[in-house]
Design a protein around this motif. Sequence first.
Motif, PDB file in Angstrom:
ATOM      1  N   ALA A  25       0.213  -2.888   7.508  1.00 44.03           N
ATOM      2  CA  ALA A  25       1.088  -2.785   8.875  1.00 44.03           C
ATOM      3  C   ALA A  25       0.610  -2.661  10.271  1.00 44.03           C
ATOM      4  O   ALA A  25       0.843  -3.128  11.216  1.00 44.03           O
ATOM      5  CB  ALA A  25       2.224  -1.881   8.590  1.00 44.03           C
ATOM      6  N   VAL A  26      -0.366  -1.638  10.102  1.00 39.85           N
ATOM      7  CA  VAL A  26      -1.241  -1.288  11.267  1.00 39.85           C
ATOM      8  C   VAL A  26      -1.880  -2.506  11.994  1.00 39.85           C
ATOM      9  O   VAL A  26      -1.897  -2.078  13.033  1.00 39.85           O
ATOM     10  CB  VAL A  26      -2.111  -0.232  11.121  1.00 39.85           C
ATOM     11  N   GLY A  27      -2.128  -3.346  11.353  1.00 37.57           N
ATOM     12  CA  GLY A  27      -2.841  -4.661  12.202  1.00 37.57           C
ATOM     13  C   GLY A  27      -2.085  -5.916  12.539  1.00 37.57           C
ATOM     14  O   GLY A  27      -2.518  -6.766  12.750  1.00 37.57           O
ATOM     15  N   PHE A  38       4.558  -6.286   4.709  1.00 42.06           N
ATOM     16  CA  PHE A  38       3.232  -5.795   5.133  1.00 42.06           C
ATOM     17  C   PHE A  38       3.166  -4.799   3.762  1.00 42.06           C
ATOM     18  O   PHE A  38       3.940  -4.645   3.273  1.00 42.06           O
ATOM     19  CB  PHE A  38       3.647  -5.042   6.219  1.00 42.06           C
ATOM     20  N   VAL A  39       1.913  -4.212   3.753  1.00 41.73           N
ATOM     21  CA  VAL A  39       1.622  -3.274   2.933  1.00 41.73           C
ATOM     22  C   VAL A  39       1.241  -1.970   3.743  1.00 41.73           C
ATOM     23  O   VAL A  39       0.620  -2.008   4.977  1.00 41.73           O
ATOM     24  CB  VAL A  39       0.480  -3.760   1.976  1.00 41.73           C
ATOM     25  N   THR A  40       1.478  -0.848   3.051  1.00 43.43           N
ATOM     26  CA  THR A  40       1.242   0.605   3.937  1.00 43.43           C
ATOM     27  C   THR A  40      -0.015   1.258   3.684  1.00 43.43           C
ATOM     28  O   THR A  40      -0.709   1.676   4.480  1.00 43.43           O
ATOM     29  CB  THR A  40       2.565   1.497   3.610  1.00 43.43           C
ATOM     30  N   VAL A  41      -0.361   1.253   2.415  1.00 40.55           N
ATOM     31  CA  VAL A  41      -1.566   2.199   2.100  1.00 40.55           C
ATOM     32  C   VAL A  41      -2.836   1.403   1.957  1.00 40.55           C
ATOM     33  O   VAL A  41      -2.928   0.227   1.184  1.00 40.55           O
ATOM     34  CB  VAL A  41      -1.316   2.943   0.742  1.00 40.55           C
ATOM     35  N   LEU A  84      -0.026   9.540  -1.384  1.00 34.89           N
ATOM     36  CA  LEU A  84       0.957   9.302  -2.301  1.00 34.89           C
ATOM     37  C   LEU A  84       1.577  10.186  -2.963  1.00 34.89           C
ATOM     38  O   LEU A  84       2.481  10.224  -3.790  1.00 34.89           O
ATOM     39  CB  LEU A  84       0.564   8.162  -3.350  1.00 34.89           C
ATOM     40  N   LEU A  85       1.065  11.592  -2.637  1.00 32.72           N
ATOM     41  CA  LEU A  85       1.625  12.713  -3.420  1.00 32.72           C
ATOM     42  C   LEU A  85       3.200  13.223  -3.168  1.00 32.72           C
ATOM     43  O   LEU A  85       4.046  13.438  -4.026  1.00 32.72           O
ATOM     44  CB  LEU A  85       0.903  13.930  -2.950  1.00 32.72           C
ATOM     45  N   PRO A  86       3.625  12.691  -1.928  1.00 33.26           N
ATOM     46  CA  PRO A  86       5.241  12.869  -1.630  1.00 33.26           C
ATOM     47  C   PRO A  86       5.862  12.045  -2.501  1.00 33.26           C
ATOM     48  O   PRO A  86       7.021  12.392  -2.915  1.00 33.26           O
ATOM     49  CB  PRO A  86       5.295  12.675  -0.148  1.00 33.26           C
ATOM     50  N   GLN A 111       1.203  -1.168  -5.274  1.00 35.57           N
ATOM     51  CA  GLN A 111       1.155  -2.229  -4.019  1.00 35.57           C
ATOM     52  C   GLN A 111       1.207  -3.646  -4.691  1.00 35.57           C
ATOM     53  O   GLN A 111       0.842  -4.099  -5.386  1.00 35.57           O
ATOM     54  CB  GLN A 111       0.113  -1.906  -3.107  1.00 35.57           C
ATOM     55  N   VAL A 112       1.933  -4.480  -3.825  1.00 38.64           N
ATOM     56  CA  VAL A 112       2.192  -5.870  -4.062  1.00 38.64           C
ATOM     57  C   VAL A 112       1.594  -6.488  -2.778  1.00 38.64           C
ATOM     58  O   VAL A 112       2.064  -6.318  -1.606  1.00 38.64           O
ATOM     59  CB  VAL A 112       3.623  -6.312  -4.567  1.00 38.64           C
TER      60      VAL A 112
END
Length: 183
Positions: A25-27, A38-41, A84-86, A111-112
């Motif tokens: 997502a950041v890009g 988008f993917v996050t991690v 991912l701990l939360p 993630q997908v």
Amino acid sequence: MITYTRSTTKEELEQILALQKQNLAVGLTEEQIAAQGFVTVSHSFTDLYKMNELEAHVIAKDNDRVIGYILAMTVRSRLDIPILLPMFDLFDAVTYQHKKIADYNYMVVGQVCVAADYRGQGVFDACYKAYSSYFNDKYDFAITEIATRNQRSLHAHKRVGFETIHSYVAPDGEEWNIVIWKW
């Protein structure tokens, strides 16, 4: 020809990371996010490798090119990826069918992602069919969380059988949906 299998080589893991990087997502612009998801991690090679050692990731390949993936993550990976701990902590608190998620033997969809030029061709659904065939005898269900603004992903997951069991707003203001696929 597209094949669906599990990741076994360093090259496949590197291709997963390259595809991930293209879809973070950041890009992406807000328009790309809205239209394509988008993917996050962002995973490190070491994290991806450690997860793969516990349960191999499902990948879609067109010849030798990874064109889609579903990351396989177990509870044993809980402490490996701090961001991912939360999510895991929430799984300890949320209930499903009158039991806490933590009381089940579950598989986390880490993630997908499907490469842009392969979207809309059934790769997502076929990846999940393979994911189920590899894991449904070992785990009670698959679980993940999806940002509400990632409508493309929410709709695709609903299409293959995921149901939303909980929604929440993270401290950064992002709204998330915990979804489960009871194979």
